[in-house]
Design an enzyme around this catalytic site. Structure first.
Site, PDB file in Angstrom:
ATOM      1  N   THR A   1      39.903  46.872  39.744  1.00  0.00           N
ATOM      2  CA  THR A   1      39.815  45.417  39.819  1.00  0.00           C
ATOM      3  C   THR A   1      41.163  44.830  39.423  1.00  0.00           C
ATOM      4  OG1 THR A   1      38.671  45.626  37.709  1.00  0.00           O
ATOM      5  CG2 THR A   1      37.344  45.029  39.583  1.00  0.00           C
TER       6      THR A   1
ATOM      7  N   SER B   1      37.067  32.770  37.986  1.00  0.00           N
ATOM      8  CA  SER B   1      36.627  32.247  39.282  1.00  0.00           C
ATOM      9  C   SER B   1      35.378  31.380  39.152  1.00  0.00           C
ATOM     10  CB  SER B   1      36.421  33.399  40.256  1.00  0.00           C
ATOM     11  OG  SER B   1      36.200  32.890  41.546  1.00  0.00           O
TER      12      SER B   1
ATOM     13  N   LYS C   1      44.472  37.444  35.534  1.00  0.00           N
ATOM     14  CA  LYS C   1      45.012  38.423  36.473  1.00  0.00           C
ATOM     15  C   LYS C   1      46.481  38.129  36.742  1.00  0.00           C
ATOM     16  CE  LYS C   1      43.882  36.317  40.916  1.00  0.00           C
ATOM     17  NZ  LYS C   1      43.501  36.591  42.290  1.00  0.00           N
TER      18      LYS C   1
ATOM     19  N   ASP D   1      35.107  26.243  44.173  1.00  0.00           N
ATOM     20  CA  ASP D   1      34.612  26.944  42.979  1.00  0.00           C
ATOM     21  C   ASP D   1      35.482  26.687  41.749  1.00  0.00           C
ATOM     22  OD1 ASP D   1      36.811  28.471  43.740  1.00  0.00           O
ATOM     23  OD2 ASP D   1      35.937  30.307  42.937  1.00  0.00           O
TER      24      ASP D   1
ATOM     25  N   ASP E   1      39.547  28.567  44.844  1.00  0.00           N
ATOM     26  CA  ASP E   1      39.892  29.373  46.021  1.00  0.00           C
ATOM     27  C   ASP E   1      38.737  29.514  47.017  1.00  0.00           C
ATOM     28  OD1 ASP E   1      38.448  31.038  44.380  1.00  0.00           O
ATOM     29  OD2 ASP E   1      39.912  32.680  44.357  1.00  0.00           O
TER      30      ASP E   1
ATOM     31  N   GLU F   1      32.947  36.593  53.658  1.00  0.00           N
ATOM     32  CA  GLU F   1      31.652  35.914  53.678  1.00  0.00           C
ATOM     33  C   GLU F   1      31.338  35.214  52.357  1.00  0.00           C
ATOM     34  OE1 GLU F   1      29.450  37.363  51.339  1.00  0.00           O
ATOM     35  OE2 GLU F   1      31.141  38.743  51.052  1.00  0.00           O
TER      36      GLU F   1
ATOM     37  N   ARG G   1      24.697  44.158  46.696  1.00  0.00           N
ATOM     38  CA  ARG G   1      24.727  43.156  47.763  1.00  0.00           C
ATOM     39  C   ARG G   1      24.312  43.819  49.066  1.00  0.00           C
ATOM     40  NH1 ARG G   1      27.123  39.318  44.796  1.00  0.00           N
ATOM     41  NH2 ARG G   1      29.161  39.635  43.815  1.00  0.00           N
TER      42      ARG G   1
END
Ligand code: G1P
Ligand code: ZN
Length: 538
Positions: A18, A113, A126, A277, A281, A364, A492
């Site tokens: 990540t 986020s 990050k 959000d 982004d 998506e 997911r």
């Protein structure tokens, strides 16, 4: 000044690969925790002495404390200049834009986020590279390695810096520029879009609602939509970034932006509805009485790029993450341009953008973007839509319908099973893997495989990026485990079916995909494992 670090890596418990840290605020508040990450990042990327670094965040709880700590570590690590958004605020795409326009060596983004914010919620950090994009895997691996062997970090004992006034300051030999967080980003948007046409659209009585969800895009949307483009005052709601995002979950989807969805489907709905959000982004697009799925949105932007000044000379190519619907591929085929399908995560688009292979890309998960920065960009997508609406004079619904009549419709839904125990997640993946190795004949699968990706630019391989089940050319189910959650595991299921232009184009996606949804549960052995309905459907 050097401080001893004796602790485990801050990455402990997080999936490898990540691009940054995302943990509970309480974890970040541990002494030396954030410092370990920041020092390790400097050790890994080795900024030349005097380098410029951009620092910005989405304003969430702990943003300011983290900012002050980064300032002290930067000064002690020989950074020449820090560019910081006033109040510690910069949206993620605005950081990317600052890094690029100011020729910075890199930047830190402080955000988790769309995850909720507050003392008991999430924080994150990050590192982005000189191209403005998230650090690629070899760099994040180096950062990770440095966090394991770090023994001390360098800092200063200087007092906190005033972040709320633009201007120049210094900490030791390091200069700090506190900049207006919106100005350079807004200038970038003015270069790409036809602001005159959009202004005329608003003057003609066009109505819009933008839900900033109490997060970072408020100031950007108020300045650009209301001040520069003349949208009515009050167009932007929940426009002030709050440290706890007002207790909301700032993820622009049908579940978390429900008040916007209700307004857009209610009486007297405005012409366009949009939300972004936590860190700015992501985007969600709605028209009066209609919702535009992210895969469709990307395809529609690509199909109408000729109407937008920044893209009117033609698209180089397009890309989507593999799990995203293939709607944009059909546009690319019609235009005779290349389309790419990448693993999940924005970083995979970076090489394609840098190499000039693509102009637009999207996921998506409500992420859309272009070669103007190296992050997805929520407000950019909204302005792209506004430009199309202004230039075509059509409504969102009519644009959507004519798109389907021309290209057909990719019905798509994502079903998330959140908060699974790791044992449960393992069992599901076990069931899915078994189906890949030895598919049950009654499912009538055409092809089952794990998605592996070779980067077309640097030939880096990324394997195990999703479990894919294709039923025929037109229908599929894909599974993957989320890499961004901070609690439990999330599975997911991405479910998609293509309907040709002459088929039924106006169905509700859940109804249109009912059989495939059923198959997805069968493939993963959900009923056998006692897993009830998905927790989130988008
Ligand atoms: C999620 C989205 C993915 C996006 C990422 C960062 O990751 O699915 O498309 O790039 O957030 O915004 P996931 O939790 O699925 O690993
Ligand atoms: Zn985000």
């Amino acid at each position: 000044m050097q401080v001893q670090v004796v602790q485990t890596s801050p990455f402990e418990g997080q999936r490898p690969g990540t691009s940054g840290l995302r943990k509970k605020v309480r974890v970040f508040q541990q002494p030396r925790y954030l410092e370990n990450f920041v020092q390790s990042t400097f050790d890994a990327v080795q900024p030349p002495s005097g380098a410029t670094i951009v620092v910005g965040g989405d304003g969430r709880f702990f943003n300011r404390e983290a900012m002050q700590s980064i300032i002290r570590l930067s000064a002690a690590n020989g950074i020449g200049r820090l560019i910081i958004g006033r109040g510690g605020i910069l949206s993620t795409p605005a950081v990317s834009n600052q890094i690029r326009t100011r020729g910075a060596f890199g930047g830190f983004i402080l955000s988790a986020s769309h995850n909720p914010a507050g003392p008991d919620e999430d924080f994150g950090i990050k590192y982005n590279m000189a191209n403005g994009g998230p650090a690629p895997e070899p760099v994040t691996e180096r950062i990770h390695a440095c966090t394991m062997r770090i023994s001390e970090y360098r800092t200063t004992d200087t007092p906190d810096v005033e972040l709320d006034r633009t201007g120049r300051l210094s900490v030791g030999a390091m200069e700090i520029e506190i900049v207006d967080p919106v100005a350079d980003y807004a200038a970038c948007m003015e270069r790409l879009f036809d602001f005159d046409k959009i202004r005329a659209l608003f003057q003609s009585g066009f109505k819009m609602r933008f839900d900033a969800m109490n997060a970072v895009t408020g100031p950007y949307a108020i300045e650009i939509l209301e001040a520069r483009l003349g949208a009515a005052e009050g167009t932007v709601v929940r426009g002030i970034p709050l440290a706890d995002f007002g207790g909301a979950h700032p993820d622009p989807n049908l579940v978390h932006a429900h008040s916007l969805v209700e307004e857009m489907f209610g009486a007297g709905a405005p012409d366009l509805g949009a939300a972004s959000d936590g860190d700015g982004d992501r985007n969600m697009i709605l028209g009066r009485g209609t919702y535009v799925g992210p895969g469709d949105s990307l395809a529609i932007l690509a199909a109408h790029a000729a109407l937008v000044p920044g893209y009117s000379s033609g698209l180089k190519g397009v890309a989507r993450s593999m799990v995203t619907s293939g709607a944009v591929d059909r546009v690319a085929d019609a235009f005779g341009i290349e389309h790419y399908s990448t693993p999940t995560g924005w970083k995979f688009f970076g090489n394609l953008l840098d190499a000039g292979l693509i102009s637009l890309c999207g996921e998506e998960s409500f992420g859309t973007g272009s070669d103007h920065v190296r992050e997805k960009d929520g407000l950019w997508a909204v302005l792209f839509w506004l430009n199309i609406l202004a230039a075509s004079g059509e409504s969102v619904l009519s644009i959507q319908r004519s798109h389907w009549r021309r290209f057909g419709r990719n019905y798509f839904t994502r079903h998330d099973y959140e908060g699974l125990s790791s044992a449960m997640a393992e069992q599901i993946i076990g069931a899915v893997t078994k189906q890949i190795q030895n598919p049950a004949p009654d499912l009538r699968l055409q092809r089952a495989f794990e998605f592996d990706y070779t980067d077309p630019v640097d030939r880096t391989k990324s394997s195990g990026q999703g479990y894919c089940f294709h039923f025929d050319e037109q229908a599929r189910v894909v599974f993957r485990l989320s890499g961004t959650g901070t609690e439990g595991a999330t599975l997911r299921a991405y479910i998609e079916r293509y309907e040709p232009p002459e088929g039924e184009l106006d169905l509700d996606p859940q109804a249109a995909l009912a059989t495939l949804i059923h198959c997805s549960r069968a493939l993963a052995g959900m009923d056998r494992l006692g897993i009830s309905l998905p927790s989130t459907i988008t």
